[in-house]
Design an enzyme around this catalytic site. Sequence first.
Site, PDB file in Angstrom:
ATOM      1  CG  ASP A  28      18.384  46.083 104.770  1.00 51.49           C
ATOM      2  OD1 ASP A  28      16.968  46.336 104.843  1.00 51.49           O
ATOM      3  OD2 ASP A  28      18.840  45.445 103.832  1.00 51.49           O
ATOM      4  CG  ASP A  56      17.754  45.363  97.333  1.00 49.63           C
ATOM      5  OD1 ASP A  56      17.743  46.348  97.716  1.00 49.63           O
ATOM      6  OD2 ASP A  56      17.886  44.264  97.592  1.00 49.63           O
ATOM      7  N   GLY A  85      12.527  52.997 100.250  1.00 54.76           N
ATOM      8  CA  GLY A  85      11.806  54.277  99.819  1.00 54.76           C
ATOM      9  C   GLY A  85      10.595  54.201 100.595  1.00 54.76           C
ATOM     10  CG  ASP A  86       8.793  51.017 102.241  1.00 55.71           C
ATOM     11  OD1 ASP A  86       8.435  50.626 100.930  1.00 55.71           O
ATOM     12  OD2 ASP A  86       9.405  49.907 102.749  1.00 55.71           O
TER      13      ASP A  86
END
Length: 403
Positions: A163, A225, A204-205
């Site tokens: 993450d 999220d 999703g950047d």
Amino acid sequence: MTSHQTVRLSAALLAVLSSWTLLAASASTNVPAEDVVPANGLAHTPPMGWNSWNHFAGRITASDVRDMADAMVTTGMRDAGYVYVNIDDTWEGERSKTGEIQTNEKFGDMSALAAYVHARGLKLGIYSSPGAKTCAGFAGSHGHEEQDARTFAAWGVDFLKYDYCGATVLYPVTRENQEALFRRMGHALRKTGRPIVYSLSQSGDFDIWKWGPQTGANMWRTTPDISDNWESMSKRGFRQLDLGAWSGPGHWNDPDMLEIGNGGMTADEYRTQMSLWSILPAPLLAGNDLRTMDAVTKEILLNREVIAVDQDPAGTPARRLETRGEVEVLVRDMSDGSIVVGFFNRGEQPAKVDLDWRRLGDRFGQGAAARDLWRRTAVAPGRAFTGSVPRHGVVLLRVSPAA
């Protein structure tokens, strides 16, 4: 305030200022580029399993994980294909004097936990971050990537969710920095020689679906999220239809975990999530308490005909056949020559639907043999289908050319 208190306060302030200075200096530095990471040959179909976060969040313990592993066996989930038991954030303790990551008091011996999971025919997943801290403020892998990868492999870990959250305070948030840090861990995992599915999480950047494979990852989050409600789930799921070209065997778009059974949606809405994730296809990671599943939750999660859609070896993405008002008609080509058709009603009222089988191609010109995957019954023969879809619900059919 005494002189001793003043000294202690001044020292504390200096420590905080020093920490901020270090972070500011780091944040102005770009991450050195890393080479492309070769594919690891894993996840030929979307990974299936369970993750702790949606239900337990920071409350997860080793005892809970053992219970989930047992429940995956007794409920039939393992035999249906759910094999990963994934621990999310908050398992981490401090590092040893030589830098090895330790577990905290909630988890104890991670090797023993992995052995327990493996003994039940399942696989263990774990969580970390390229930051010095994780999202929840626990120890991340920054500066310890190879060391942590070796530790995870030695413990018997089979899946890593990585993450980006904690790295945002260390470096400018750019695609180049994210890609380099994700590649760094990808190389570290590869060096261990252990087959570890690699999952990236960063909302999703920077169109991660276009460069995720270069990090060695098998799946990557394409959305923020998920939450246990219709708006959150449907928004994330239907967005994937624009990203199908970048998803397939070994590298999957991930719209986040399943909320099925957590109580925030209706049974029809949960069937929609299961159907949508399967037709896309996407990873199926349950996020509920498996010990207390009711009959409806089991019926949804354990529908093997729907799971077979998700796990079709071709991995062909779904496409939008048409939109009729609030109804999305999605289709997906299957490896056996059949086509899965999903009528998804995004509206607030029940909707009538119909489809002439010829819309599916010349092979269906003489009619079709269709099966309703939720009712588990054959559809009446003919050259077209008519039916009704409940509010926020779905009709999911598997259609083959007439013999």
